[in-house]
Design an enzyme around this catalytic site. Structure first.
Site, PDB file in Angstrom:
ATOM      1  N   GLU A  31       5.774   7.342   4.811  1.00 18.27           N
ATOM      2  CA  GLU A  31       5.805   5.865   5.024  1.00 18.27           C
ATOM      3  C   GLU A  31       6.652   5.294   3.915  1.00 18.27           C
ATOM      4  OE1 GLU A  31       4.619   4.919   7.668  1.00 18.27           O
ATOM      5  OE2 GLU A  31       2.906   6.212   8.110  1.00 18.27           O
ATOM      6  N   ASP A 167      11.435   4.909  15.177  1.00 11.30           N
ATOM      7  CA  ASP A 167      10.437   4.651  16.326  1.00 11.30           C
ATOM      8  C   ASP A 167      11.234   5.032  17.443  1.00 11.30           C
ATOM      9  OD1 ASP A 167       8.577   3.970  14.503  1.00 11.30           O
ATOM     10  OD2 ASP A 167       8.570   1.713  14.917  1.00 11.30           O
TER      11      ASP A 167
END
Length: 381
Positions: A31, A167
């Protein structure tokens, strides 16, 4: 859902559509590393977005959202973003195709999905599904990577979201029972086997989203960029924090101010954790993988400071429960989901206990979302 979209399309537009599907995604670990050209470790999931599409003989494109139960019409030769509207994802992809020189004709499109929570990238799945549908309808033979870049740029320009590459990339390139070791500098990936035997991945949705998420994200990004500028005096070849080896953390600590070092430390160590995670999964060492999830959460919470009391509670409670190999917050932070690796034999008890504890502590009823690593975008019919 495929049949529902096809039937809805037939009822609305009077023809049988091509049906495309694109999945949402999870990120196993990695992340806040993407904007430092680091490594991430996403995978496509079974939940996603279905799009039905077919040409029409009209002078406009007709769209329908089953989720909003709403129609929208636009002129394919003259359109612009409509702030906050779901139609932006279709118009944005059309715009990208047109700018790339593809000649599109008027079409009808209907879509719907079953992505249950924020943090699973429904917007990227929608963009990729629309791109996949348009490519099939007009027989354009567009490479997946180009489709990914169109989806990313479409979100930037039409939805106003400065998303990274991860994504749409995971949605397009996903492979069943595989995670993607994605290099955000070269935009290339390796497929890593991720079969969890008698364990499962389970998301716990905290149902909270704190308002400081966007401003905090910008501040963290700026802190990383400032750290790079300061580090470059000692590491002139460093372009991003990705170029600083984890063994040099003590040296970096001497260079950076106290307020910047923890943020840089997170990015440098998290990129290293992604490398380690891919290696331990190759060796099917699930205990080691679970330990890395725990380390990641601590780093995100204590060093990068993007967690919140609810996510910390969910993760820390999970660490103490039998059958849980690892747990961490997933996504940008300040709310959303934790991702948990749990023995199948303990799944029911885990859900019951976490639900009860979380409701007692925060008066919130958490949701549980099982996820399995699945195939990327494709044509279904």
């Amino acid at each position: 859902m495929k049949d529902k979209i096809a039937q809805t399309f037939d009822n609305l537009f009077g023809s049988r559509p091509i049906v495309a599907f694109a999945p949402g995604r999870i990120n196993l670990i990695g992340e806040h590393t993407d904007y430092q050209e680091g490594l991430v470790f996403p995978a496509a999931i079974e939940q996603g977005i279905w799009v039905g599409i077919q040409q029409n003989e009209l002078s406009s494109c007709r769209l329908y959202s089953t989720d909003f139960e709403e129609e929208f019409v636009f002129d394919i030769n003259s359109f612009s973003p409509k702030k906050g509207h779901w139609a932006n994802y279709t118009m944005g992809m059309v715009s990208q195709f047109q700018q790339a020189g593809y000649n599109l004709k008027n079409f009808d499109l209907a879509f719907g999905g079953n992505i249950p929570a924020s943090g699973l990238s429904s917007s990227a799945a929608l963009s990729v599904a629309i791109g996949t549908a348009l490519t099939a309808l007009f027989q354009l033979n567009i490479p997946k990577k180009s489709l990914v870049l169109y989806a990313q740029k479409s979100e930037h320009l039409f939805a106003g979201v400065k998303c990274g590459i991860m994504d749409p990339y995971a949605s397009a390139f996903g492979v069943k029972n595989r995670a993607l070791l994605l290099d955000c500098r070269s935009n290339t990936h390796l497929e890593i086997a991720a079969e969890f035997a008698n364990h499962s991945l389970l998301l716990v949705n905290s149902k909270v989203k704190h308002n400081l998420a966007d401003s905090a994200y910008n501040k963290r990004r700026e802190a990383c960029e400032e750290s790079v500028r300061l580090i470059q005096k000692s590491y002139p070849k460093a372009i991003t924090l990705r170029d600083i080896p984890v063994k040099d953390l003590e040296k970096v600590k001497q260079i950076l101010p106290e307020d910047l070092f923890p943020k840089a430390k997170h990015v440098i160590t998290e990129i290293n954790r992604v490398k380690l995670a891919s290696n331990v999964l190759k060796n099917n060492d699930l205990n080691a993988f679970g330990a890395l999830l725990k380390e990641s959460h601590r780093s995100l919470s204590e060093d990068f400071e993007v967690s919140c009391v609810e996510l910390d509670y969910l993760a820390e409670q999970s660490w103490e429960m039998p059958g849980v190999l690892g747990s961490r917050m997933m996504g940008g932070g300040f709310g959303g989901c934790t991702i948990n690796l749990i023995s199948n034999a303990h799944l029911d008890k885990f859900q019951s206990e976490i639900y009860t504890k979380f409701k007692s502590k925060f008066q919130i009823e958490a949701d549980f979302i099982p996820v399995a690593l699945s195939q990327g975008a494709r044509i279904l019919a």
